[in-house]
Design a protein around this motif. Sequence first.
Motif, PDB file in Angstrom:
ATOM      1  N   LEU A   1       2.545   1.922  -3.379  1.00  0.00           N
ATOM      2  CA  LEU A   1       1.564   2.404  -4.347  1.00  0.00           C
ATOM      3  C   LEU A   1       1.137   3.832  -4.034  1.00  0.00           C
ATOM      4  O   LEU A   1       0.875   4.632  -4.943  1.00  0.00           O
ATOM      5  CB  LEU A   1       0.347   1.473  -4.375  1.00  0.00           C
ATOM      6  CG  LEU A   1       0.619   0.058  -4.933  1.00  0.00           C
ATOM      7  CD1 LEU A   1      -0.594  -0.831  -4.746  1.00  0.00           C
ATOM      8  CD2 LEU A   1       1.031   0.125  -6.403  1.00  0.00           C
ATOM      9  N   MET A   2       1.073   4.169  -2.753  1.00  0.00           N
ATOM     10  CA  MET A   2       0.786   5.552  -2.358  1.00  0.00           C
ATOM     11  C   MET A   2       1.897   6.475  -2.851  1.00  0.00           C
ATOM     12  O   MET A   2       1.638   7.603  -3.296  1.00  0.00           O
ATOM     13  CB  MET A   2       0.641   5.645  -0.837  1.00  0.00           C
ATOM     14  CG  MET A   2      -0.653   5.048  -0.299  1.00  0.00           C
ATOM     15  SD  MET A   2      -0.619   4.772   1.504  1.00  0.00           S
ATOM     16  CE  MET A   2      -0.448   6.443   2.121  1.00  0.00           C
TER      17      MET A   2
ATOM     18  N   ASN B   1       0.833  -1.204   0.000  1.00  0.00           N
ATOM     19  CA  ASN B   1       0.000   0.000   0.000  1.00  0.00           C
ATOM     20  C   ASN B   1       0.865   1.251   0.000  1.00  0.00           C
ATOM     21  O   ASN B   1       0.599   2.214  -0.732  1.00  0.00           O
ATOM     22  CB  ASN B   1      -0.919   0.020   1.223  1.00  0.00           C
ATOM     23  CG  ASN B   1      -1.838  -1.175   1.314  1.00  0.00           C
ATOM     24  OD1 ASN B   1      -1.985  -1.772   2.365  1.00  0.00           O
ATOM     25  ND2 ASN B   1      -2.474  -1.541   0.210  1.00  0.00           N
TER      26      ASN B   1
ATOM     27  N   GLU C   1       3.758   5.927  -5.500  1.00  0.00           N
ATOM     28  CA  GLU C   1       3.604   6.013  -6.952  1.00  0.00           C
ATOM     29  C   GLU C   1       2.543   7.047  -7.331  1.00  0.00           C
ATOM     30  O   GLU C   1       2.671   7.757  -8.337  1.00  0.00           O
ATOM     31  CB  GLU C   1       3.214   4.640  -7.505  1.00  0.00           C
ATOM     32  CG  GLU C   1       3.120   4.599  -9.022  1.00  0.00           C
ATOM     33  CD  GLU C   1       2.693   3.240  -9.541  1.00  0.00           C
ATOM     34  OE1 GLU C   1       3.168   2.846 -10.620  1.00  0.00           O
ATOM     35  OE2 GLU C   1       1.872   2.577  -8.865  1.00  0.00           O
ATOM     36  N   LYS C   2       1.507   7.160  -6.509  1.00  0.00           N
ATOM     37  CA  LYS C   2       0.417   8.104  -6.780  1.00  0.00           C
ATOM     38  C   LYS C   2       0.683   9.497  -6.221  1.00  0.00           C
ATOM     39  O   LYS C   2      -0.146  10.394  -6.359  1.00  0.00           O
ATOM     40  CB  LYS C   2      -0.885   7.556  -6.202  1.00  0.00           C
ATOM     41  CG  LYS C   2      -1.355   6.277  -6.878  1.00  0.00           C
ATOM     42  CD  LYS C   2      -2.580   5.697  -6.183  1.00  0.00           C
ATOM     43  CE  LYS C   2      -3.020   4.399  -6.854  1.00  0.00           C
ATOM     44  NZ  LYS C   2      -4.185   3.778  -6.149  1.00  0.00           N
ATOM     45  N   GLY C   3       1.843   9.683  -5.572  1.00  0.00           N
ATOM     46  CA  GLY C   3       2.194  10.990  -5.044  1.00  0.00           C
ATOM     47  C   GLY C   3       1.582  11.318  -3.705  1.00  0.00           C
ATOM     48  O   GLY C   3       1.667  12.462  -3.234  1.00  0.00           O
ATOM     49  N   ARG C   4       1.007  10.335  -3.032  1.00  0.00           N
ATOM     50  CA  ARG C   4       0.399  10.585  -1.720  1.00  0.00           C
ATOM     51  C   ARG C   4       1.438  10.615  -0.609  1.00  0.00           C
ATOM     52  O   ARG C   4       1.206  11.193   0.456  1.00  0.00           O
ATOM     53  CB  ARG C   4      -0.667   9.530  -1.432  1.00  0.00           C
ATOM     54  CG  ARG C   4      -1.885   9.633  -2.347  1.00  0.00           C
ATOM     55  CD  ARG C   4      -2.852   8.494  -2.120  1.00  0.00           C
ATOM     56  NE  ARG C   4      -3.254   8.391  -0.719  1.00  0.00           N
ATOM     57  CZ  ARG C   4      -3.903   7.336  -0.205  1.00  0.00           C
ATOM     58  NH1 ARG C   4      -4.213   6.311  -0.994  1.00  0.00           N
ATOM     59  NH2 ARG C   4      -4.242   7.317   1.062  1.00  0.00           N
TER      60      ARG C   4
END
Length: 255
Positions: free
Chosen positions: A172-173, A169, A175-178
């Motif tokens: 992936l966060m 998680n 990767e999404k810029g979170r």
Amino acid sequence: MDVRNVRLRLASWLLLFTMPVLAQQGTETVEPLTVTVGVNHSPPYRILEAGHKGGLYLEIFEEIADRLGWQVKYREAPFRRVLLMLQRGEVDVMLGPLRTDGREDYMTFVAPAFPPERRLFFYLDDDHRITRYNDLYGRTVGVLDGATYFSRFDRDRDLIKESAPHYENLMLMMEKGRVDVVIAPELVGLYTISRLQLPAQVSPFFVPGERSWIAVSDKSPALKYADDIRAALKLIEREGIKENLVLKYLEQPAQ
């Protein structure tokens, strides 16, 4: 040397050499328990997938349990939930927690069974490369929910931290810029980015790791066999089994 001293020395040597045998014949010296292990899915340490349970920590503990004559059951939950289950006595054993004062209130750290690993900082954007501790300020750092990393980091309230139940998680966060950076133990971090095929890089700043433990709930009947767990661990170390398992996962960090 008098006869009494000779006998004492002989008794000591006999005890030393029979301990591994007793551990191996666990069904004769240890109650044949069924122990419930609380685990979170965290490859390659703890792998819990449909039709498959494995990973470095599980394989090491299975070798120990085999020598004690124990049956092992697993209950999967996020890391923080496993801590709570151990505190309540809902599971007997946890594999891999770091030793902290707060956790010692409800669990006993029986054996430092698992090798220490560096804490690495993973990034995708070159602007988020960490070269010293102070570079963390102003960046959002992804952390595993309930995990500890190192004292200064864990207690630093000026850092911006975002948590998630699994390292997948967190990556992936990122990767999404979170999150800007993810902190993770070396092996699990490298495994995760390889499995997700993320072009993440490792920052030059890192923190040396600590050994992680086999911990037993203070409410578990398995606690009275702490010495037997340690003896069985020493046996698989002498046999080279533990070393072979560690090398197996280091050489093949992702499947």
